[in-house]
Scaffold this active site. Sequence first.
Site, PDB file in Angstrom:
ATOM      1  N   GLN A  70       0.827  -1.201   0.000  1.00  0.00           N
ATOM      2  CA  GLN A  70       0.000   0.000   0.000  1.00  0.00           C
ATOM      3  C   GLN A  70       0.861   1.251   0.000  1.00  0.00           C
ATOM      4  OE1 GLN A  70      -1.070   0.856   4.543  1.00  0.00           O
ATOM      5  NE2 GLN A  70      -1.766  -1.203   3.932  1.00  0.00           N
ATOM      6  N   HIS A  75       0.239   5.943   0.732  1.00  0.00           N
ATOM      7  CA  HIS A  75      -0.657   6.998   1.178  1.00  0.00           C
ATOM      8  C   HIS A  75      -0.343   8.296   0.431  1.00  0.00           C
ATOM      9  CE1 HIS A  75      -1.403   4.175   4.425  1.00  0.00           C
ATOM     10  NE2 HIS A  75      -0.126   4.212   4.722  1.00  0.00           N
ATOM     11  N   GLU A 124       4.058   8.761   7.930  1.00  0.00           N
ATOM     12  CA  GLU A 124       4.074   7.961   9.144  1.00  0.00           C
ATOM     13  C   GLU A 124       5.468   7.422   9.393  1.00  0.00           C
ATOM     14  OE1 GLU A 124       1.404   4.691   8.453  1.00  0.00           O
ATOM     15  OE2 GLU A 124       2.344   4.179   6.550  1.00  0.00           O
ATOM     16  N   HIS A 129       4.813   0.330   0.518  1.00  0.00           N
ATOM     17  CA  HIS A 129       5.339  -0.393   1.675  1.00  0.00           C
ATOM     18  C   HIS A 129       4.422  -1.537   2.074  1.00  0.00           C
ATOM     19  CE1 HIS A 129       2.687   2.797   3.327  1.00  0.00           C
ATOM     20  NE2 HIS A 129       2.372   1.896   4.247  1.00  0.00           N
ATOM     21  N   ARG A 175      -4.446   0.585  -1.599  1.00  0.00           N
ATOM     22  CA  ARG A 175      -3.901  -0.770  -1.654  1.00  0.00           C
ATOM     23  C   ARG A 175      -3.591  -1.138  -3.107  1.00  0.00           C
ATOM     24  NH1 ARG A 175      -8.532  -1.636   1.313  1.00  0.00           N
ATOM     25  NH2 ARG A 175      -8.207  -1.591   3.561  1.00  0.00           N
TER      26      ARG A 175
END
Length: 268
Positions: free
Chosen positions: A61, A63, A78, A136, A156
């Site tokens: 996935q 972001h 993150e 990742h 995803r």
Amino acid sequence: MTVSRALETKSVEKVWGRETLPAPFNAPEGQRIGEIWFEPPPELPELLVKYLFTSEKLSVQLHPSDAQAPEGSRGKEECWLVLTADPGAQLAVGFTRDVSPDEMRAAALDGSIEQLLAWHDVQPGDFIYLDAGTVHAIGAGLSLIEVQQNSDITYRLYDYGRPRELHLDQGVAIAHGYPQPERLRRHVPDTGEVSLVDGPHFRLDWLDGAPSDEAKARYGDRALLVIPVDAPVTLAGEEIVAGGCGLAASLDDVAFARGGRALIAQPV
């Protein structure tokens, strides 16, 4: 006015979660707990702190950034701190070589994207920062602390045949099709104080006992999150045990155990 306090905890079942969790956590009988996270307080809505526990691989996935997220939404950068790792446990971050969008899409469809990812053997104390767009996956046999922008937007690319929606168009359009820079990965020593992240969205420090004057200057007289790792901290007279998370009005409100390790986090 910010009131220092413990944050509410939420346990989340996941197909890739674990029925037996490392101390100090416990999973209810028959439940596979994959996440334990802490409700972001109104005073610091930008940050979310989670513990992750894996028995299987998570999806491949990525972001979006703030600029790439849907209007009115926040992007998601993150970072992970490895707490425990079974022998052979791995994290996938970026690719082993440059990958074109067309190749990435085809590999996501046939499952070979797993072989294109850069899988890193990890151990407790390993730290990885994931900027938006980094493809990742988290492997099995790990427990992690994740500190992130408070966003649930995930694209995803591949999910091992699980019956969940994929987001190939959105994901491939913004994915970084290249290896992750090594500077975004490091190992945190058992002792000492380390500045792990200093922007662009949040700062994060690893403490061994009370913070230094330098850390106090970085965080100033502003609210922050405190995550005790192996010893309790005290927030304005309230004890926050290891495995918890608290909101502090400022560092002056926090008493750290001598030699107790903790993370502190604050939006930039």
